[in-house]
Design an enzyme around this catalytic site. Structure first.
Site, PDB file in Angstrom:
ATOM      1  N   ASP A 244       0.842  -1.194   0.000  1.00  0.00           N
ATOM      2  CA  ASP A 244       0.000   0.000   0.000  1.00  0.00           C
ATOM      3  C   ASP A 244       0.881   1.250   0.000  1.00  0.00           C
ATOM      4  O   ASP A 244       2.027   1.221   0.432  1.00  0.00           O
ATOM      5  CB  ASP A 244      -0.895   0.030   1.256  1.00  0.00           C
ATOM      6  CG  ASP A 244      -1.946  -1.078   1.226  1.00  0.00           C
ATOM      7  OD1 ASP A 244      -2.265  -1.565   0.125  1.00  0.00           O
ATOM      8  OD2 ASP A 244      -2.418  -1.463   2.309  1.00  0.00           O
ATOM      9  N   TYR A 380      -4.951  -9.982   2.518  1.00  0.00           N
ATOM     10  CA  TYR A 380      -5.160  -8.584   2.901  1.00  0.00           C
ATOM     11  C   TYR A 380      -5.017  -8.489   4.411  1.00  0.00           C
ATOM     12  O   TYR A 380      -5.923  -8.869   5.161  1.00  0.00           O
ATOM     13  CB  TYR A 380      -6.525  -8.099   2.428  1.00  0.00           C
ATOM     14  CG  TYR A 380      -6.647  -8.037   0.930  1.00  0.00           C
ATOM     15  CD1 TYR A 380      -5.999  -7.016   0.218  1.00  0.00           C
ATOM     16  CD2 TYR A 380      -7.372  -8.978   0.222  1.00  0.00           C
ATOM     17  CE1 TYR A 380      -6.101  -6.951  -1.171  1.00  0.00           C
ATOM     18  CE2 TYR A 380      -7.472  -8.918  -1.163  1.00  0.00           C
ATOM     19  CZ  TYR A 380      -6.830  -7.899  -1.849  1.00  0.00           C
ATOM     20  OH  TYR A 380      -6.922  -7.833  -3.217  1.00  0.00           O
TER      21      TYR A 380
END
Ligand SMILES: [Zn+2]
Ligand SMILES: [Zn+2]
Length: 419
Positions: A244, A380
């Site tokens: 990210d 995730y």
């Protein structure tokens, strides 16, 4: 015959036409072909000879002298006698580019190739070689002789294409590939450059004319010194996955391949490039070792699915003993993750089975704790901690029965086998 490179032991020339071949040669000898085209009617007969040498040997065996060729040659339109011009055109076309290996191709008018097949039928030769194959090979040998570059299909820097009808050489410059591992020490950097969504990169008020969503990226910070040194027109960045924007990438770093598009120079001081990446990015991106790579490395990097380790700062009021209990339950178990809403715009919405390989608490305070966790590729982690409104099940938050939030996340290691 292999073009360039390989040092094969030269075989002695051999050429032993049968009676049928000689009969075909007699029929072919009166067609006004140039020595290359006449000899090429038997190009796949014998070896170690150039086609004009075949022509001379056939004339000897037939006890004829070949009539002077018609001008232009009805076989090739004098393409073969103009080979030096084609070499000039190729060399001139790529002036200003560094190249060491090349491949040759050519575009012929279909009528010329059809006429050639007719000639094979009419003369009765079974050994004809196509003008295109012969031209590509002879042109390549002549370019090798002129420039010292190596011709052949293996990893060319340049692909030449002779457009015979137009009399022009087109060329393609193949990318230069460099691979390495990057560390990202900044929580505001995307991996690749993001064109501004509003203007698609043209520049608008929203992006202050930059055409970009973020001022810079790992791609740009690693690419700039290499683009400057090679004169490339741009880059393509291939990472082994991505983190990210607000996650740091630590440890040995993440493997990547940087593709330099249409480079003018292919000589690079890679250690110096690695040093410049660190200095010029002001330490936001670090690269230890750079190596030259090849096109298949891109596929390898894109397809690898290694496990990853993370450090996660978790915010939430919960006793550490309870977290440890939950981690024991979670470890080695499958979790079901429905595509998080935050990535739903680029991933199909479905449920994936993922696995938490190992997890432990490494630090704690009153308002939270720090977790180190190793997961299967594609997990995730943020959603596993927080639960993502039930889309990840089980989640750590669900297991401890307390709402949890990820304060920060770092990738500690990408567990691939890259050197
Ligand atoms: Zn010819
Ligand atoms: Zn814009």
């Amino acid at each position: 015959m292999a073009l360039g490179g390989r040092a094969a032991v030269p075989e002695p020339p051999s050429f032993d036409p049968t009676a049928e071949a000689l009969a075909a040669a007699r029929r072919g000898s009166v067609r006004g072909l140039c020595p290359e085209c006449f000899g090429r009617l038997f190009g796949r007969l014998g070896h170690g000879l150039a086609n004009p040498e075949r022509a001379a040997l056939l004339a000897q065996r037939l006890e004829i002298s070949l009539p002077p060729p018609t001008a232009p040659c009805p076989g090739c339109g004098d393409t073969f006698s103009r080979l030096p011009n084609w070499v000039d055109r190729a060399v001139r076309a790529v002036e200003g580019f560094e190249w060491h290996r090349f491949t040759c191709g050519s575009r012929w008018e279909p009528e010329v190739l059809a006429r050639e097949e007719n000639t094979w039928l009419e003369t009765g030769t079974e050994w004809g070689e196509s003008a295109r194959a012969a031209f590509n090979r002879e042109w390549g040998k002549a370019i090798e002789a002129r420039t010292g570059a190596a011709g052949g299909p293996d990893r060319p820097d340049i692909v030449f294409l002779a457009d015979l009808a137009v009399g022009r050489v087109e060329f393609t410059v193949l990318p230069l590939y460099v691979r390495g591992r990057y560390r990202k020490l900044d929580r505001t950097l995307p991996q690749t450059h993001w064109p501004c969504r509003r203007c698609q990169g043209r520049g608008c008020d929203t992006c202050q004319g930059t055409g970009k969503t973020y001022p810079t990226s790992v791609e740009e910070l690693t690419g700039v010194p290499l683009v400057e040194a090679t004169g490339a027109e741009g880059t393509r960045f291939h990472g082994m996955g991505r983190e990210d924007i607000d996650a740091r990438m630590l440890g040995r770093g993440r493997p990547f391949v940087l593709e330099l598009v249409r480079p003018r120079s292919r000589t690079l001081d890679l250690p110096e490039m690695a040093r410049q990446i660190g200095v010029r990015s002001q330490g936001r991106v670090e690269v230890d070792t750079l190596r030259f790579a090849e096109a298949p490395d891109v596929v390898r990097v894109k397809e690898a699915a290694p496990e990853k380790s993370y450090r996660v700062g978790v915010v939430g009021v919960v006793p550490v003993a309870k977290v440890n209990e939950a981690l024991l339950l979670a470890q080695g178990r499958a979790i079901a993750q429905r595509t998080p809403t935050r990535v739903a715009h680029r991933r199909s919405d479905r449920v994936r089975a993922r696995r938490i390989v190992a997890a432990r608490v490494v630090d704690s305070s009153e308002g939270g704790f720090t977790l180190e966790i190793r997961t299967e590729a594609g997990t995730y982690v943020k959603e596993w901690v927080e639960g993502d409104d039930g889309r990840t099940d089980p989640s750590l938050s669900g297991l401890v029965g307390v709402p949890l939030k990820v304060g920060y996340l770092d990738v500690l290691e990408v567990h691939d086998s890259e050197g």
